[in-house]
Design an enzyme around this catalytic site. Structure first.
Site, PDB file in Angstrom:
ATOM      1  N   TYR A   1      14.889  30.116   9.644  1.00 15.47           N
ATOM      2  CA  TYR A   1      13.657  30.791  10.048  1.00 15.47           C
ATOM      3  C   TYR A   1      13.590  31.001  11.560  1.00 15.47           C
ATOM      4  O   TYR A   1      13.889  30.085  12.337  1.00 15.47           O
ATOM      5  CB  TYR A   1      12.438  29.961   9.633  1.00 15.47           C
ATOM      6  CG  TYR A   1      12.073  30.095   8.183  1.00 15.47           C
ATOM      7  CD1 TYR A   1      11.670  31.314   7.656  1.00 15.47           C
ATOM      8  CD2 TYR A   1      12.103  28.988   7.349  1.00 15.47           C
ATOM      9  CE1 TYR A   1      11.315  31.432   6.318  1.00 15.47           C
ATOM     10  CE2 TYR A   1      11.750  29.090   6.011  1.00 15.47           C
ATOM     11  CZ  TYR A   1      11.358  30.316   5.502  1.00 15.47           C
ATOM     12  OH  TYR A   1      11.006  30.421   4.191  1.00 15.47           O
TER      13      TYR A   1
ATOM     14  N   LYS B   1       0.844  -1.207   0.000  1.00  8.66           N
ATOM     15  CA  LYS B   1       0.000   0.000   0.000  1.00  8.66           C
ATOM     16  C   LYS B   1       0.873   1.248   0.000  1.00  8.66           C
ATOM     17  O   LYS B   1       2.067   1.170   0.310  1.00  8.66           O
ATOM     18  CB  LYS B   1      -0.897  -0.022   1.241  1.00  8.66           C
ATOM     19  CG  LYS B   1      -0.129  -0.014   2.565  1.00  8.66           C
ATOM     20  CD  LYS B   1      -1.023  -0.334   3.755  1.00  8.66           C
ATOM     21  CE  LYS B   1      -0.222  -0.350   5.046  1.00  8.66           C
ATOM     22  NZ  LYS B   1      -1.044  -0.789   6.202  1.00  8.66           N
TER      23      LYS B   1
HETATM   24  C1  LIG Z   1      -0.203  -1.744   6.896  1.00  5.48           C
HETATM   25  C2  LIG Z   1      -0.738  -3.049   7.343  1.00  5.48           C
HETATM   26  C3  LIG Z   1       0.117  -4.159   7.468  1.00  5.48           C
HETATM   27  C4  LIG Z   1       1.624  -4.070   7.333  1.00  5.48           C
HETATM   28  O1  LIG Z   1       2.178  -3.523   8.495  1.00  5.48           O
HETATM   29  P1  LIG Z   1       3.787  -3.455   8.707  1.00  5.48           P
HETATM   30  O2  LIG Z   1       3.941  -2.947  10.088  1.00  5.48           O
HETATM   31  O3  LIG Z   1       4.289  -2.489   7.699  1.00  5.48           O
HETATM   32  O4  LIG Z   1       4.298  -4.814   8.490  1.00  5.48           O
HETATM   33  C5  LIG Z   1      -0.460  -5.387   7.740  1.00  5.48           C
HETATM   34  N1  LIG Z   1      -1.803  -5.504   7.920  1.00  5.48           N
HETATM   35  C6  LIG Z   1      -2.637  -4.446   7.836  1.00  5.48           C
HETATM   36  C7  LIG Z   1      -4.087  -4.654   8.039  1.00  5.48           C
HETATM   37  C8  LIG Z   1      -2.128  -3.183   7.576  1.00  5.48           C
HETATM   38  O5  LIG Z   1      -2.968  -2.142   7.526  1.00  5.48           O
END
Ligand SMILES: *Cc1c(COP(=O)(O)O)cnc(C)c1O
Length: 396
Positions: A279, A58
């Site tokens: 800044y 994702k």
């Molecule tokens: C993002 C996500 C993962 C992966 O998590 P990591 O900590 O990056 O391994 C697994 N399951 C779900 C439902 C997620 O939303």
């Protein structure tokens, strides 16, 4: 699949990093080692010989390029891919082998059902309404539709309760219409292996599973895959650790770093004592110093919260950040480098052997996920395969 498992651990070589392409690398360069990502995947497979190791890609594979990452992992045998949105799944589908499956973690958005079914994507059904919509569509289309079903075992984020699952399983021929390919839950505290919440969640999951014992189970993110063998289930869902980043205080034993981030030195200057820097003059030089302005700022994903506390690295030296990080640049202290050692056009390390994603996350009390997912947009990406696999380098 495991033919290269005995190859020596590939490491980033300085020479590989130094060939800048000035026209495209104005800000800096994010180098992604696909060989390391592949090796991390194989390592998880070796740790879990009885399970299928999926891949969470994702958010454009956490900013590293979902196209590249998913194709590479498919080449290593991965067939279960997880994204957050339907659009992400539709974009990836043509790049994957026909027997690969894509799950949409955020579920089925109202109105997207037909698109999802026609694209051959599997929603993760997390509410009775989503289950109802998928079930109704299956009946209308006259064919069963595959999906994952998510249950809430304690995180209070997404998923059916036990009562809701019972309700859904009571619908006429639900199991015949909706082909549940995965029973899924998510662990709230997997990065704290000793937390009692883990045993609670696993125990609650068993009650759901008892209702559909022939369906493959999926509970484990990266932290659970590494540290909670009792939550391994049948299909693992690692993200972070594939990218070589430690998911928690336990580190990531046996995993290889897969990214390196560099920024370019734009300007050097001598700064008299008493001069304000950046800044708001948050920092005022308390002695004469030499500063370098480097081409990374918060719009690049270089977190503004590192202002006054983070650092870049060059030639083994820590270069503390001076004052506030700007949108496109920041200043670092190079006083400790010999005169002339660093020059405009040189690159400094932001993430690499001296400073990991997890180190940065620790300095500003955020998750490594947030650091990683912030980086992908503006830096030029460059893909390498660590030397044990091939010496090829490509640019995008
Ligand atoms: C993002 C996500 C993962 C992966 O998590 P990591 O900590 O990056 O391994 C697994 N399951 C779900 C439902 C997620 O939303």
């Amino acid at each position: 699949m495991d033919t290269e498992a005995a190859a020596p651990a590939p490491q980033f070589q300085t020479e590989q990093m130094s060939n800048w392409h000035p026209s495209t690398d104005e800000a800096g360069r994010l180098t992604i080692d696909m060989g390391a990502i592949a090796a991390n995947y194989r390592r998880l497979c070796a740790m879990h010989p009885a399970a299928r190791v999926g891949a969470v890609v994702k958010a454009d594979a956490y900013g590293l390029g979902a196209d590249q990452v998913a194709s590479t992992l498919a080449g290593q045998g991965a067939r279960d891919f997880f994204v957050a949105h339907l659009a992400e799944a539709i974009a990836l589908k043509p790049l994957l082998p026909t027997d690969a499956v894509l799950f949409v973690l955020n579920g089925l958005a109202p109105g997207s059902e037909l698109l999802c079914a026609e694209a051959g994507i599997r929603p993760v059904l997390s509410t009775p309404e989503q289950a109802r919509a998928w079930y109704t569509l299956a009946v209308d289309l006259g064919r069963d539709l595959p999906a994952a079903l998510q249950v809430d075992t304690g995180m209070s984020r997404l998923g059916l309760s036990e009562a809701e699952l019972d309700e859904v399983l009571d619908w006429p021929d639900f199991a015949g219409q909706v082909n549940i390919r995965l029973l899924m839950t998510h662990m709230a505290c997997a990065d704290m292996p000793g937390a009692p919440a883990n045993a609670d969640q696993i125990c609650r999951f068993a009650r759901f599973y008892a209702r559909m014992p022939s369906v493959p189970r999926s509970l484990a993110n990266s932290a659970a895959a590494l540290f909670l063998p009792e939550a391994a289930g049948d299909v693992l869902r690692p993200g972070l650790v594939l990218y070589g980043v430690e998911p928690g205080p336990g580190g990531a034993p046996g995993m290889q770093p897969a990214i390196r981030l560099e920024a370019r030195v734009i300007q050097l200057r001598n700064i008299p004592a008493g001069t304000g820097i950046g800044y708001g003059f948050d920092y005022i030089a308390d002695r004469p110093l030499r500063a370098a302005t480097i081409s990374a700022g918060y719009a690049d994903g270089w977190p503004r919260a590192l202002s006054g506390k983070g650092a870049a690295w060059f030639a083994g030296q820590r270069l503390p950040i001076l004052g506030r990080i700007s949108m496109d640049s920041c200043m670092v202290d190079v006083t400790n480098l010999p005169e002339g050692r660093i020059r405009p056009g040189d690159s400094v390390e932001l993430i690499g052997p001296n400073q990991s994603v997890a180190d940065l996350a620790g300095q500003i009390a955020t998750t490594p996920h947030e650091i990683l997912t912030s980086l992908g947009q503006r830096f030029a990406r460059s893909y390498i395969n660590s030397p044990s696999l091939s010496g090829e380098e490509t640019q995008s």
